[in-house]
Design a protein around this motif. Structure first.
Motif, PDB file in Angstrom:
ATOM      1  N   ILE A  15      -5.632 -26.359  24.787  1.00 40.65           N
ATOM      2  CA  ILE A  15      -5.001 -27.861  25.055  1.00 40.65           C
ATOM      3  C   ILE A  15      -4.159 -28.249  23.856  1.00 40.65           C
ATOM      4  O   ILE A  15      -2.930 -28.751  24.320  1.00 40.65           O
ATOM      5  CB  ILE A  15      -6.258 -28.878  24.923  1.00 40.65           C
ATOM      6  CG1 ILE A  15      -7.436 -28.577  25.965  1.00 40.65           C
ATOM      7  CG2 ILE A  15      -5.878 -30.128  24.998  1.00 40.65           C
ATOM      8  CD1 ILE A  15      -6.800 -28.641  27.476  1.00 40.65           C
ATOM      9  N   GLU A  16      -4.271 -28.149  22.948  1.00 42.69           N
ATOM     10  CA  GLU A  16      -3.421 -28.528  22.044  1.00 42.69           C
ATOM     11  C   GLU A  16      -1.949 -27.801  22.159  1.00 42.69           C
ATOM     12  O   GLU A  16      -0.875 -28.494  22.095  1.00 42.69           O
ATOM     13  CB  GLU A  16      -3.550 -28.148  20.316  1.00 42.69           C
ATOM     14  CG  GLU A  16      -2.633 -28.268  19.146  1.00 42.69           C
ATOM     15  CD  GLU A  16      -2.929 -28.335  17.951  1.00 42.69           C
ATOM     16  OE1 GLU A  16      -4.288 -28.194  17.774  1.00 42.69           O
ATOM     17  OE2 GLU A  16      -2.333 -28.446  17.053  1.00 42.69           O
ATOM     18  N   ALA A  17      -1.950 -26.580  22.341  1.00 38.34           N
ATOM     19  CA  ALA A  17      -0.836 -25.649  22.899  1.00 38.34           C
ATOM     20  C   ALA A  17      -0.176 -26.200  23.815  1.00 38.34           C
ATOM     21  O   ALA A  17       1.345 -26.196  24.150  1.00 38.34           O
ATOM     22  CB  ALA A  17      -1.093 -24.186  22.985  1.00 38.34           C
ATOM     23  N   ASP A  18      -0.875 -26.593  24.791  1.00 37.19           N
ATOM     24  CA  ASP A  18      -0.083 -27.288  26.330  1.00 37.19           C
ATOM     25  C   ASP A  18       0.428 -28.500  26.070  1.00 37.19           C
ATOM     26  O   ASP A  18       1.536 -28.753  26.536  1.00 37.19           O
ATOM     27  CB  ASP A  18      -1.353 -27.447  27.044  1.00 37.19           C
ATOM     28  CG  ASP A  18      -0.895 -27.756  28.403  1.00 37.19           C
ATOM     29  OD1 ASP A  18      -0.211 -27.361  29.121  1.00 37.19           O
ATOM     30  OD2 ASP A  18      -1.470 -29.287  29.018  1.00 37.19           O
ATOM     31  N   ILE A  19      -0.006 -29.359  24.730  1.00 32.69           N
ATOM     32  CA  ILE A  19       0.622 -30.626  24.664  1.00 32.69           C
ATOM     33  C   ILE A  19       1.905 -30.069  23.947  1.00 32.69           C
ATOM     34  O   ILE A  19       3.030 -30.755  24.113  1.00 32.69           O
ATOM     35  CB  ILE A  19      -0.217 -31.665  23.927  1.00 32.69           C
ATOM     36  CG1 ILE A  19      -1.405 -31.835  24.882  1.00 32.69           C
ATOM     37  CG2 ILE A  19       0.384 -32.618  23.494  1.00 32.69           C
ATOM     38  CD1 ILE A  19      -2.695 -32.553  24.303  1.00 32.69           C
ATOM     39  N   ARG A  20       1.821 -29.227  23.034  1.00 34.91           N
ATOM     40  CA  ARG A  20       2.743 -29.024  22.168  1.00 34.91           C
ATOM     41  C   ARG A  20       4.059 -28.385  23.054  1.00 34.91           C
ATOM     42  O   ARG A  20       5.433 -28.652  22.520  1.00 34.91           O
ATOM     43  CB  ARG A  20       2.382 -28.140  21.051  1.00 34.91           C
ATOM     44  CG  ARG A  20       1.463 -28.519  19.854  1.00 34.91           C
ATOM     45  CD  ARG A  20       1.568 -27.898  18.771  1.00 34.91           C
ATOM     46  NE  ARG A  20       0.694 -28.433  17.754  1.00 34.91           N
ATOM     47  CZ  ARG A  20       0.716 -29.709  16.824  1.00 34.91           C
ATOM     48  NH1 ARG A  20       2.112 -30.156  17.183  1.00 34.91           N
ATOM     49  NH2 ARG A  20      -0.160 -29.994  16.172  1.00 34.91           N
ATOM     50  N   ASP A  21       3.574 -27.596  23.893  1.00 41.84           N
ATOM     51  CA  ASP A  21       4.677 -27.104  24.662  1.00 41.84           C
ATOM     52  C   ASP A  21       5.591 -28.203  25.339  1.00 41.84           C
ATOM     53  O   ASP A  21       6.682 -28.060  25.330  1.00 41.84           O
ATOM     54  CB  ASP A  21       4.006 -26.190  25.800  1.00 41.84           C
ATOM     55  CG  ASP A  21       3.508 -24.626  25.308  1.00 41.84           C
ATOM     56  OD1 ASP A  21       3.970 -24.532  24.007  1.00 41.84           O
ATOM     57  OD2 ASP A  21       3.086 -24.200  26.158  1.00 41.84           O
ATOM     58  N   GLY A  22       4.944 -29.185  25.787  1.00 41.83           N
ATOM     59  CA  GLY A  22       5.538 -30.117  26.438  1.00 41.83           C
ATOM     60  C   GLY A  22       6.585 -31.064  25.454  1.00 41.83           C
ATOM     61  O   GLY A  22       7.695 -31.405  25.835  1.00 41.83           O
ATOM     62  N   ILE A  23       6.085 -30.945  24.167  1.00 41.05           N
ATOM     63  CA  ILE A  23       6.951 -31.541  23.125  1.00 41.05           C
ATOM     64  C   ILE A  23       8.176 -30.777  23.009  1.00 41.05           C
ATOM     65  O   ILE A  23       9.313 -31.078  23.039  1.00 41.05           O
ATOM     66  CB  ILE A  23       6.139 -31.787  21.772  1.00 41.05           C
ATOM     67  CG1 ILE A  23       4.892 -32.654  22.146  1.00 41.05           C
ATOM     68  CG2 ILE A  23       7.040 -32.242  20.794  1.00 41.05           C
ATOM     69  CD1 ILE A  23       3.974 -32.468  20.907  1.00 41.05           C
ATOM     70  N   ALA A  24       7.788 -29.483  23.004  1.00 48.06           N
ATOM     71  CA  ALA A  24       8.908 -28.409  22.315  1.00 48.06           C
ATOM     72  C   ALA A  24      10.089 -28.456  23.723  1.00 48.06           C
ATOM     73  O   ALA A  24      11.209 -28.564  23.109  1.00 48.06           O
ATOM     74  CB  ALA A  24       8.244 -27.033  22.276  1.00 48.06           C
TER      75      ALA A  24
END
Lengths: 235, 235
Positions: free
Chosen positions: A210-219
């Motif tokens: 979940i954290e990676a999914d959100i961070r991907d959007g940020i990146a």
DNA sequence: TAAAATAAAATGTGATCACAACCGCGCGGG
DNA sequence: CCCGCGCGGTTGTGATCACATTTTATTTTA
């Protein structure tokens, strides 16, 4: 400065008989904000929207006030309602809060996930891929949120979802930028990772996904050329 | 079952000229919920409140809808508005979320805290002690929230406060129970610990103090005799 | 020509009214 | 005695209107 409300291209949805008028207006505006069809800086007026939607000003007033209390729109001291502009600091804080709350919500949902829930989540994930293939920017955002919402709602004592949805609404007008970039730099499918973690009842793995999914959007937003022009308003 | 709205003993506040009517109604109801003067299960009606407050139904309608979207009141499917009853699971989840969000908010505020902020916080803490001495149950809850709010607002890019306030509102009707018990089992003053951590710019210490402050509130509720009768309704 | 003053249009707010859905109470039938 | 039915009162919702404030456009003035 702020665009007019008149040049709004709203994504319309039919009004189910079961919905009150103000609920329909709320969901319509909400959807349009969530998928970024209403840009930051746009001023929304009660009477203007009422005319566009062909309803009386009253339900629009209620819907707008609700969106304001969720942070989706901002009521200026001069009682003008605008879609808030984003700042880099606000953006970072919103992402931090998303990670904080959504990893917590996912963890809370994990014990309640059934096999049929996983099947439904895989169906929702497939809809996202489908929307990506068709480059349907609106649907990508909305389906992605459906996926997350369904997951978190598996917890019958869900409290955090309204808070999370408020964050989504505040990030909404920006999501379009991220998604329009998504077709090019498509990344690891974090939802598949999340689904794997769910099947294995792997709590830390789910949090990481979940954290990676959100961070991907940020990146993907950070990488957009000229993204800084969107912060603090389009000049 | 649900009590009538007629036997409401509302804590009244004067309406400043600067506030719109619906804002005044909102703040009044909100304060009364936050300090637990409106008990779970009580049904609130637009016209009933309008008569009590001597205003037209319109501002009450708006205030009530806003409280509903913040989770302070619940709109039943039969469109009846009641103060939600608490369950043990909801209570635990609300406390988890408070710790999650408030430690985050405190940490985000720490870099922006000035000496004058600390002085102001000490003044607010003194007001809490004063309210405790006078057994003023309403003031204890409200001053305690003022302390936390002032701390978190030191961060100029504060996003989480509305979310935190929503949690406070949902816990509000229960706070009175905890506070009425507080005079007897008065514990370590966690606010002093928080202030010490602030002075030393001690991030982990600040997080610990905030978390301990929240957990103390929980523990004092858990220790109340017959607390379980309050869960799921007073039968 | 540009800034200030004024007039006109627009906007949010609050009040009042009409209406459909709902709750509570009493009547009638089992 | 208990359950179903209908009726009046109550409630939330949405529409319309009046009004104060603000914004925008137009005119006036230096």
């Amino acid at each position: 400065m702020g665009s007019r409300a008149s040049d709004l291209r709203l994504l319309m949805i039919d009004k189910p008989e079961s919905l009150k008028t103000h609920q329909w207006v709320y969901q319509l505006l909400r959807n349009n904000l969530l998928c970024g069809r209403i840009e930051p800086g746009v001023a929304l007026t009660i009477r203007g929207l009422a005319e566009i939607l062909d309803v009386s000003p009253m339900p629009v007033r209620e819907a707008l006030h609700r969106l304001a209390c969720e942070g989706a729109v901002e009521v200026k001291n001069n009682r003008r309602v605008i879609v808030p502009r984003m700042t880099a600091e606000k953006f970072a804080e919103l992402c931090d809060l998303r990670i904080l709350l959504e990893t917590h919500a996912a963890e809370g949902a994990l014990p309640h996930i059934t096999d049929s829930d996983i099947a439904e989540l895989e169906r929702l994930d497939a809809r996202i891929d489908q929307a990506v293939d068709q480059h349907d920017v609106d649907d990508i955002a909305l389906c992605n949120q459906d996926f997350h919402r369904y997951l978190y709602c598996a917890n019958p004592n869900q409290i955090s979802l309204p808070l999370i949805e408020s964050l989504w609404l505040q990030l909404g007008p920006f999501s379009r930028i991220a998604i329009s970039k998504l077709e090019k730099v498509y990344l690891v499918d974090r939802h598949v990772e999340a689904l794997d973690a769910l099947k294995q009842r792997n709590r830390p793995g789910l949090r990481r996904a979940i954290e990676a999914d959100i961070r991907d959007g940020i990146a993907s937003i950070r990488n957009v050329d000229g993204i800084h022009d969107y912060f603090r308003g389009v000049a």
